[in-house]
Design an enzyme around this catalytic site. Structure first.
Site, PDB file in Angstrom:
ATOM      1  N   ASP A 137       0.866  -1.179   0.000  1.00  0.00           N
ATOM      2  CA  ASP A 137       0.000   0.000   0.000  1.00  0.00           C
ATOM      3  C   ASP A 137       0.903   1.229   0.000  1.00  0.00           C
ATOM      4  OD1 ASP A 137       0.741   0.620   2.737  1.00  0.00           O
ATOM      5  OD2 ASP A 137      -0.671  -0.902   3.400  1.00  0.00           O
ATOM      6  N   GLU A 185      -1.853   0.007  -5.224  1.00  0.00           N
ATOM      7  CA  GLU A 185      -1.744   1.320  -4.585  1.00  0.00           C
ATOM      8  C   GLU A 185      -0.321   1.864  -4.666  1.00  0.00           C
ATOM      9  OE1 GLU A 185      -5.487   1.221  -1.507  1.00  0.00           O
ATOM     10  OE2 GLU A 185      -3.499   0.845  -0.680  1.00  0.00           O
ATOM     11  N   THR A 224      -4.059   5.421  -5.405  1.00  0.00           N
ATOM     12  CA  THR A 224      -5.029   5.733  -4.362  1.00  0.00           C
ATOM     13  C   THR A 224      -4.910   7.201  -3.963  1.00  0.00           C
ATOM     14  OG1 THR A 224      -6.002   4.996  -2.265  1.00  0.00           O
ATOM     15  CG2 THR A 224      -3.589   5.062  -2.389  1.00  0.00           C
ATOM     16  N   ASN A 225      -5.696   7.595  -2.946  1.00  0.00           N
ATOM     17  CA  ASN A 225      -5.768   8.966  -2.441  1.00  0.00           C
ATOM     18  C   ASN A 225      -6.274   9.972  -3.462  1.00  0.00           C
ATOM     19  OD1 ASN A 225      -2.958   7.878  -0.778  1.00  0.00           O
ATOM     20  ND2 ASN A 225      -4.701   8.689   0.380  1.00  0.00           N
ATOM     21  N   GLU A 283     -10.957  -0.566  -5.329  1.00  0.00           N
ATOM     22  CA  GLU A 283     -11.331  -0.985  -3.975  1.00  0.00           C
ATOM     23  C   GLU A 283     -12.260   0.053  -3.375  1.00  0.00           C
ATOM     24  OE1 GLU A 283      -8.072  -1.565  -1.295  1.00  0.00           O
ATOM     25  OE2 GLU A 283      -6.824  -2.529  -2.808  1.00  0.00           O
ATOM     26  N   ASP A 292     -19.049  -1.991  18.455  1.00  0.00           N
ATOM     27  CA  ASP A 292     -17.858  -2.826  18.640  1.00  0.00           C
ATOM     28  C   ASP A 292     -18.342  -4.263  18.798  1.00  0.00           C
ATOM     29  OD1 ASP A 292     -15.471  -3.988  19.201  1.00  0.00           O
ATOM     30  OD2 ASP A 292     -15.204  -3.062  21.164  1.00  0.00           O
ATOM     31  N   ASN A 298     -12.065  -0.525  16.259  1.00  0.00           N
ATOM     32  CA  ASN A 298     -12.661  -0.179  14.986  1.00  0.00           C
ATOM     33  C   ASN A 298     -11.725   0.692  14.159  1.00  0.00           C
ATOM     34  OD1 ASN A 298     -14.967  -1.560  15.666  1.00  0.00           O
ATOM     35  ND2 ASN A 298     -16.166   0.257  16.187  1.00  0.00           N
TER      36      ASN A 298
END
Length: 301
Positions: A137, A185, A224-225, A283, A292, A298
């Site tokens: 990534d 990525e 990505t981003n 993705e 939770d 999380n």
């Protein structure tokens, strides 16, 4: 806008849990039901990443339809509109003692099994080469153990040979491969390389192997981003400058972090119109609850 093809890859655990644990009919009010998307065009790729299916099944997970009847999860996915399965391939996701690193231990053997089952159930396969022994990534693009210390010329050869051999095995197994992503990525990092001058050699090698083994498959590059101003256009410009051979410019899109749909549409449209490439979301996912439920922190607070 006609050049834009959106691929929606739902994260495995978020979506498959709906299938694994919902044993009542959706008509009975199941809160874990994901409705089938209707009336998609024939050329719209609606996919799902199923890289962890084998590991889940080996750990005892079983999948059922909404009538509570156990069946192959790939059959269930196809019945509910999925037409493509994405699978990641890591080079050697095991330590010297043979213990897997986790995350599905996504080697070529598992990719073949997943690809075979996807094909048998009417879906094609999207292959995602990470060119690493574990997840790649933007924050980590670690060179595989076997390629450590290789100069760029030898690493380029290694990428070509590894890609070609994996795709040959998939082809020999009768897997219907519709797309191959060369890297995962790759925001100016790939397989330990940090300059576009070197990265483009690796991308070209993966593309060349794909064209040889699956000439009808699309070659994708994955970034990505999209929320960062100008970043995707910069990557597309670099690919054009180095004349990298590819068909699909793709990005991850996690809306909690990656901005608005309007921005996503704008930046992908600009890439498509400027460089004449197909564009897609490789993705995406979103939390289905803020509770939770697994006693583990999380990702989204």
């Amino acid at each position: 806008m006609k050049r834009i093809a959106l691929l929606l890859i739902l994260t495995l655990l978020a979506a498959l849990n709906c299938i694994a644990f919902a044993e009542e009919s959706p008509a009975a009010g199941s809160t874990l039901y994901v409705k089938k998307v209707e009336n998609l065009s024939d050329d719209f790729v609606f996919g799902m990443d199923a890289s962890c299916v084998i590991a889940l099944e080996n750990s005892g997970v079983r999948f059922y339809d909404f009538n509570g009847i156990e069946q192959d999860v790939f059959k269930t996915l196809h019945e509910n509109g999925i037409n493509a399965i994405r699978v990641r391939i890591w080079n050697d996701p095991y330590d010297p003692a043979g213990h897997g690193y986790g995350g599905g231990n996504c080697d070529i053997a598992k990719a073949i099994e997943i690809g075979r089952r996807a094909t048998e159930n009417g879906m094609s396969l999207i292959v995602s080469f990470h060119y690493s022994d574990f997840w790649a990534d933007p924050s980590k693009q670690i060179v595989p153990k076997a390629w450590k210390g290789l100069k760029i010329a030898d690493k380029t050869t290694a990428v070509y040979e590894f890609t070609r051999e994996c795709l040959l095995q998939l082809k020999d197994a009768g897997v219907d491969v519709c797309m191959v992503a060369v890297g995962n990525e790759t925001n100016q990092l790939m397989c330990g390389e940090k300059t576009w001058f070197n990265i483009q050699y690796l991308m070209q090698a993966g593309a060349r192997a794909t064209r040889e083994i699956f000439p009808e498959a699309l070659v994708a590059l994955h970034f990505t981003n999209p929320e960062k101003a100008g970043s995707l256009m910069t990557y597309a410009k670099k690919m054009d400058y180095y004349q990298v051979d590819y068909d699909v410019f793709s990005t991850s899109y996690y809306p909690y972090w990656h901005g608005t749909l309007q921005n996503l549409s704008s930046v992908l449209s600009e890439v498509a119109e400027t460089y004449g490439k197909k564009v897609m979301v490789m993705e995406t996912s979103y939390a289905y609850t803020s509770e939770d439920s697994d006693f583990y922190g999380n990702t989204i607070s």
